[in-house]
Design an enzyme around this catalytic site. Sequence first.
Site, mmCIF file in Angstrom:
data_model
loop_
_atom_site.group_PDB
_atom_site.id
_atom_site.type_symbol
_atom_site.label_atom_id
_atom_site.label_comp_id
_atom_site.label_asym_id
_atom_site.label_seq_id
_atom_site.Cartn_x
_atom_site.Cartn_y
_atom_site.Cartn_z
ATOM 1 N N HIS A 1 0.815 -1.226 0.000
ATOM 2 C CA HIS A 1 0.000 0.000 0.000
ATOM 3 C C HIS A 1 0.844 1.270 0.000
ATOM 4 O O HIS A 1 0.323 2.357 -0.214
ATOM 5 C CB HIS A 1 -0.943 -0.010 1.208
ATOM 6 C CG HIS A 1 -2.044 -1.005 1.057
ATOM 7 N ND1 HIS A 1 -3.288 -0.673 0.593
ATOM 8 C CD2 HIS A 1 -2.062 -2.358 1.240
ATOM 9 C CE1 HIS A 1 -4.044 -1.758 0.527
ATOM 10 N NE2 HIS A 1 -3.317 -2.796 0.915
ATOM 11 N N ASP B 1 3.432 9.379 -1.043
ATOM 12 C CA ASP B 1 2.269 8.602 -0.602
ATOM 13 C C ASP B 1 2.016 7.488 -1.606
ATOM 14 O O ASP B 1 2.102 7.719 -2.819
ATOM 15 C CB ASP B 1 1.028 9.518 -0.546
ATOM 16 C CG ASP B 1 0.090 9.167 0.599
ATOM 17 O OD1 ASP B 1 0.034 7.986 0.970
ATOM 18 O OD2 ASP B 1 -0.577 10.077 1.118
#
Length: 458
Positions: free
Chosen positions: A156, A364
């Site tokens: 992730h 991110d």
Amino acid sequence: MARLVIVSNRVPDASEATGPRAGGLAVGLADALTPGTLWFGWSGRRGRQTTTEPAYAEFRRLTYATIDLGEADYRAFYLGFSNGTLWPLFHMMPNLTSFDRAEYAVYREVNHIFATALLPLLRPDDLIWIHDYQLLGVAAALRALGVHNRIGFFLHIPFPAPAIYEVLPPARELLSGMLANDVIGFHTERDRWHFLNTVNVILGIDATADNVITHAGHSTQVIVTPIGIDVDGFTAQAVRAARRVATKRMVESLSGRTLMIGIDRLDYTKGLPARFDAYQRFLANYPEHRHHISFLQIAAPSREEVDRYRALRKDLDNKTGAINGAYSDFDWVPLRYMTRTVSRSLIAGFYRTARIGLVTPLRDGMNLVAKEYVAAQNPADPGVLVLSRFTGAAAGMAEALQVNPLDIDAVAEAIGAALAMPLEERQMRHAALLERLRHESAKAYCDAFTASLRGANH
Ligand code: GDG
């Protein structure tokens, strides 16, 4: 159809499944899990010792099987190697990365315990889907226990460039362990590229042509499946939330001013100090907007036992004081800063009310806040997304105002441009963004990953 078994570090419990949650993995998966799925992992509870007998709970036709972590394991595995070593290094911040060999030994041990506790729950045709950086070694541990099922892994967070990954002392061991998976998925092409090049540099295997790595007699397919959100569900939630008393109270408190919103876990990768600096620069350079804008930053506390997170909180407290001290008036506060977790429905209502969504992480994996902000807008009068180029989300959001989060003048200018943007342009950009979000939904993410896993050469 084969049962899906999700393995993740943290499993939300029944109360969290309906209450406030801050964290992308739980949000992204919960939107897409189908009845019958088994979700295995840590309960979030800490005891004297790590347990190996899972506790069971049923909720909305999903089965949750959880183990508790011992306090010492929690410190070394979770706070230590996972969040003191892998998290900063994978976000390409090697200067913030520490390493302790003893912590790594516990990380390996806990990954092994996850595999051992999961083993008796497995059926021969289960599809096993492991999630995220805390569990890089689980597939290899399961194979060592004789598990022949199809196993997939999804990261992730970003996968770093080879020159950064190789800084990790157990670089080779972790990388070859990952190759016990049949499928490895990333959010973006950039992450896949970094991974394949790292495999080339460290293991000498060139798989850049076909994305299939063959190592120790086993093949691993490397795929890109960006996570998404349940767009229509979230839009509906935002519409409902905008009518709620709490949202209306917030709107009234603005006294007609424009709202800009930021929502993040309180994490140094999210770029909050630079974001506050950029807002201060905006107030300095655009005096005509003073008194007419209100910036609401919600920062959900996270990993508070890690020193660096405490330092970040102090830094942001100081910056908030400086901004409000310098610019507030008796009837206007430029920055509203909350270090609290707020309910998901309230967040949806706030997004819809905000004319600007400010999403400026330094790095991110994906960033679901950017997607939620777009989904929550009123298509007739949508707000503008200001988005860091260094999020995975940026790859599919060309119509956002993309910025380099370190360039605070550029971020200040983007805020100015968002405020000045004509309705027609806002509508056009929003429609294009929304269209793409619908394709890259939470369901599409789960379907694409599980389809690859089901079809994996085994
Ligand atoms: C990781 C990766 C990747 C935030 N504050 C509150 C709250 N949130 C919710 C947001 C959003 C989620 O948490 C955050 O998701 P992100 O994707 O932005 O970030 P991470 O938590 O770092 O997630 C990330 C993600 O995994 C999925 O793969 O996108 O790159 O780092 O849904 O709305 N929710 C509530 N209260 C809050 O105060 N209820």
